[in-house]
Design a protein around this motif. Structure first.
Motif, PDB file in Angstrom:
ATOM      1  N   LEU A 196      11.244 -11.883 -10.426  1.00 55.13           N
ATOM      2  CA  LEU A 196      11.603 -10.545  -9.944  1.00 55.13           C
ATOM      3  C   LEU A 196      10.550  -9.836  -9.962  1.00 55.13           C
ATOM      4  O   LEU A 196      10.090  -9.080 -11.129  1.00 55.13           O
ATOM      5  N   PRO A 197       9.900  -9.406  -9.022  1.00 55.63           N
ATOM      6  CA  PRO A 197       8.459  -8.754  -8.908  1.00 55.63           C
ATOM      7  C   PRO A 197       8.501  -7.300  -9.390  1.00 55.63           C
ATOM      8  O   PRO A 197       7.693  -6.789  -9.955  1.00 55.63           O
ATOM      9  N   GLY A 198       9.661  -6.800  -9.190  1.00 54.07           N
ATOM     10  CA  GLY A 198       9.832  -5.222  -9.719  1.00 54.07           C
ATOM     11  C   GLY A 198      10.075  -5.286 -11.218  1.00 54.07           C
ATOM     12  O   GLY A 198       9.886  -4.177 -11.833  1.00 54.07           O
ATOM     13  N   GLU A 229      19.623  -1.754   1.855  1.00 51.74           N
ATOM     14  CA  GLU A 229      18.963  -0.342   2.116  1.00 51.74           C
ATOM     15  C   GLU A 229      18.851   0.535   1.242  1.00 51.74           C
ATOM     16  O   GLU A 229      17.883   1.070   1.034  1.00 51.74           O
ATOM     17  N   LEU A 230      20.039   0.890   0.557  1.00 51.92           N
ATOM     18  CA  LEU A 230      20.054   2.051  -0.556  1.00 51.92           C
ATOM     19  C   LEU A 230      19.112   1.722  -1.730  1.00 51.92           C
ATOM     20  O   LEU A 230      18.522   2.411  -2.156  1.00 51.92           O
ATOM     21  N   LEU A 231      18.974   0.195  -2.216  1.00 53.80           N
ATOM     22  CA  LEU A 231      18.130  -0.098  -3.024  1.00 53.80           C
ATOM     23  C   LEU A 231      16.854   0.149  -2.904  1.00 53.80           C
ATOM     24  O   LEU A 231      15.971   0.425  -3.666  1.00 53.80           O
ATOM     25  N   GLU A 232      16.330  -0.335  -1.757  1.00 54.20           N
ATOM     26  CA  GLU A 232      14.927  -0.315  -1.342  1.00 54.20           C
ATOM     27  C   GLU A 232      14.459   1.238  -0.966  1.00 54.20           C
ATOM     28  O   GLU A 232      13.588   1.450  -1.133  1.00 54.20           O
ATOM     29  N   ARG A 233      15.367   2.060  -0.643  1.00 50.35           N
ATOM     30  CA  ARG A 233      15.012   3.386  -0.348  1.00 50.35           C
ATOM     31  C   ARG A 233      14.842   4.227  -1.674  1.00 50.35           C
ATOM     32  O   ARG A 233      14.643   5.501  -1.579  1.00 50.35           O
ATOM     33  N   ARG A 234      15.113   3.799  -2.680  1.00 54.13           N
ATOM     34  CA  ARG A 234      14.811   4.400  -3.982  1.00 54.13           C
ATOM     35  C   ARG A 234      13.427   4.892  -4.094  1.00 54.13           C
ATOM     36  O   ARG A 234      12.605   3.898  -3.533  1.00 54.13           O
ATOM     37  N   LEU A 235      13.101   6.065  -4.481  1.00 55.97           N
ATOM     38  CA  LEU A 235      11.805   6.510  -4.696  1.00 55.97           C
ATOM     39  C   LEU A 235      10.779   5.619  -5.462  1.00 55.97           C
ATOM     40  O   LEU A 235       9.895   5.168  -5.219  1.00 55.97           O
ATOM     41  N   ASP A 236      11.360   5.404  -6.812  1.00 52.81           N
ATOM     42  CA  ASP A 236      10.585   4.437  -7.641  1.00 52.81           C
ATOM     43  C   ASP A 236      10.329   3.109  -7.044  1.00 52.81           C
ATOM     44  O   ASP A 236       9.256   2.653  -7.112  1.00 52.81           O
ATOM     45  N   PHE A 263       1.488   1.609  -5.553  1.00 57.44           N
ATOM     46  CA  PHE A 263       0.897   2.580  -6.420  1.00 57.44           C
ATOM     47  C   PHE A 263       1.166   2.404  -8.141  1.00 57.44           C
ATOM     48  O   PHE A 263       0.622   2.978  -8.971  1.00 57.44           O
ATOM     49  N   ALA A 264       2.017   1.211  -8.159  1.00 59.22           N
ATOM     50  CA  ALA A 264       2.435   0.673  -9.724  1.00 59.22           C
ATOM     51  C   ALA A 264       2.629  -0.501  -9.633  1.00 59.22           C
ATOM     52  O   ALA A 264       3.087  -1.259  -8.610  1.00 59.22           O
ATOM     53  N   PRO A 265       2.482  -1.387 -10.885  1.00 64.20           N
ATOM     54  CA  PRO A 265       2.719  -2.685 -10.728  1.00 64.20           C
ATOM     55  C   PRO A 265       3.884  -3.158 -10.989  1.00 64.20           C
ATOM     56  O   PRO A 265       4.280  -4.370 -10.434  1.00 64.20           O
ATOM     57  N   THR A 266       4.870  -2.539 -11.325  1.00 64.34           N
ATOM     58  CA  THR A 266       6.284  -2.797 -11.510  1.00 64.34           C
ATOM     59  C   THR A 266       7.280  -1.442 -11.018  1.00 64.34           C
ATOM     60  O   THR A 266       6.770  -0.270 -11.065  1.00 64.34           O
ATOM     61  N   VAL A 267       8.492  -1.841 -11.012  1.00 64.16           N
ATOM     62  CA  VAL A 267       9.315  -0.598 -10.961  1.00 64.16           C
ATOM     63  C   VAL A 267       9.519   0.239 -11.631  1.00 64.16           C
ATOM     64  O   VAL A 267       9.699   1.301 -11.847  1.00 64.16           O
ATOM     65  N   MET A 268       9.509  -0.379 -13.184  1.00 63.36           N
ATOM     66  CA  MET A 268       9.628   0.558 -14.301  1.00 63.36           C
ATOM     67  C   MET A 268       8.196   1.551 -14.339  1.00 63.36           C
ATOM     68  O   MET A 268       8.461   2.493 -14.897  1.00 63.36           O
ATOM     69  N   ALA A 269       7.022   0.771 -14.106  1.00 65.19           N
ATOM     70  CA  ALA A 269       6.045   1.389 -14.111  1.00 65.19           C
ATOM     71  C   ALA A 269       6.048   2.975 -12.921  1.00 65.19           C
ATOM     72  O   ALA A 269       5.401   3.948 -13.135  1.00 65.19           O
TER      73      ALA A 269
END
Length: 203
Positions: free
Chosen positions: A19-21, A88-95, A103-109
């Protein structure tokens, strides 16, 4: 349910997928499920398969169960396929878009960058990770934020190749929404129909 802050690799091993995110690490060296001797493979029930697919999404995008349920309800209101709209809604989240832009290595970052006010959408600071991007929106970091060591390291070596729905300007270090994302843009194997079936009995 609170946001998960435990061992990330253990979760990926339990689900049997990278899970790359969630983490830049891979389960390729230890693909067996967690446990003292590695759990024996078991045939999953229909519910078990639905739960597994749902958990992939929840952990990759760093969402609470309440947030997932809310997104499913939003996806149901669309005239098209619930599974396609949910993706679509999941991918469209800003984070997530900040992460997929490199810009960041993971979704958490990426969520931390957004929360701390480093991210701008269409030239205005946005500090809401769940902000829903639209076609044509431009994402960038504040001028001084681009100099952060973590940001520079991530841009030099992105965790994933950038998706087609995000157009990235290498010179200006900004990303724009070229078109709305689809299920195929999710960066790991997922059966969206099983996720929809899971929530159809619980909402």
């Amino acid at each position: 349910m609170s946001r998960y802050t435990g061992p990330r690799l253990k979760v990926m091993r339990a689900l049997g997928v990278d899970l790359p995110g969630l983490s830049r690490k891979s389960i390729s060296e230890r693909p067996n499920p967690p446990g003292q001797h590695g759990a024996r493979p078991q045939r999953k029930s229909g519910f078990g398969l639905q739960l597994q697919e749902k958990q992939k999404l929840r952990f990759n995008y760093g969402l609470t169960e309440h947030q997932m349920r809310r997104l499913v309800l939003d996806a149901r209101r669309d005239r098209g396929s619930t599974g396609d709209k949910l993706a679509e809604l999941l991918e469209r989240r800003l984070d997530n878009a900040v992460f997929r832009s490199g810009f960041a290595p993971t979704v958490m970052a990426a969520r931390q960058l957004v929360n701390h006010g480093h991210v701008e959408v269409n030239g205005r600071a946005v500090d809401i990770p769940s902000y829903r991007l639209r076609f044509g929106d431009v994402i960038t970091l504040r001028e001084r934020s681009r100099k952060l060591a973590a940001v520079q390291a991530s841009l030099a070596e992105p965790a994933l190749s950038r998706p087609e729905w995000l157009a990235f300007d290498e010179a200006k270090k900004l990303a724009s929404v070229a078109h709305l994302p689809a299920v195929s843009d999710i960066p790991f194997p997922i059966e969206m129909q099983l996720v929809v079936e899971y929530y159809s009995q619980r909402i």
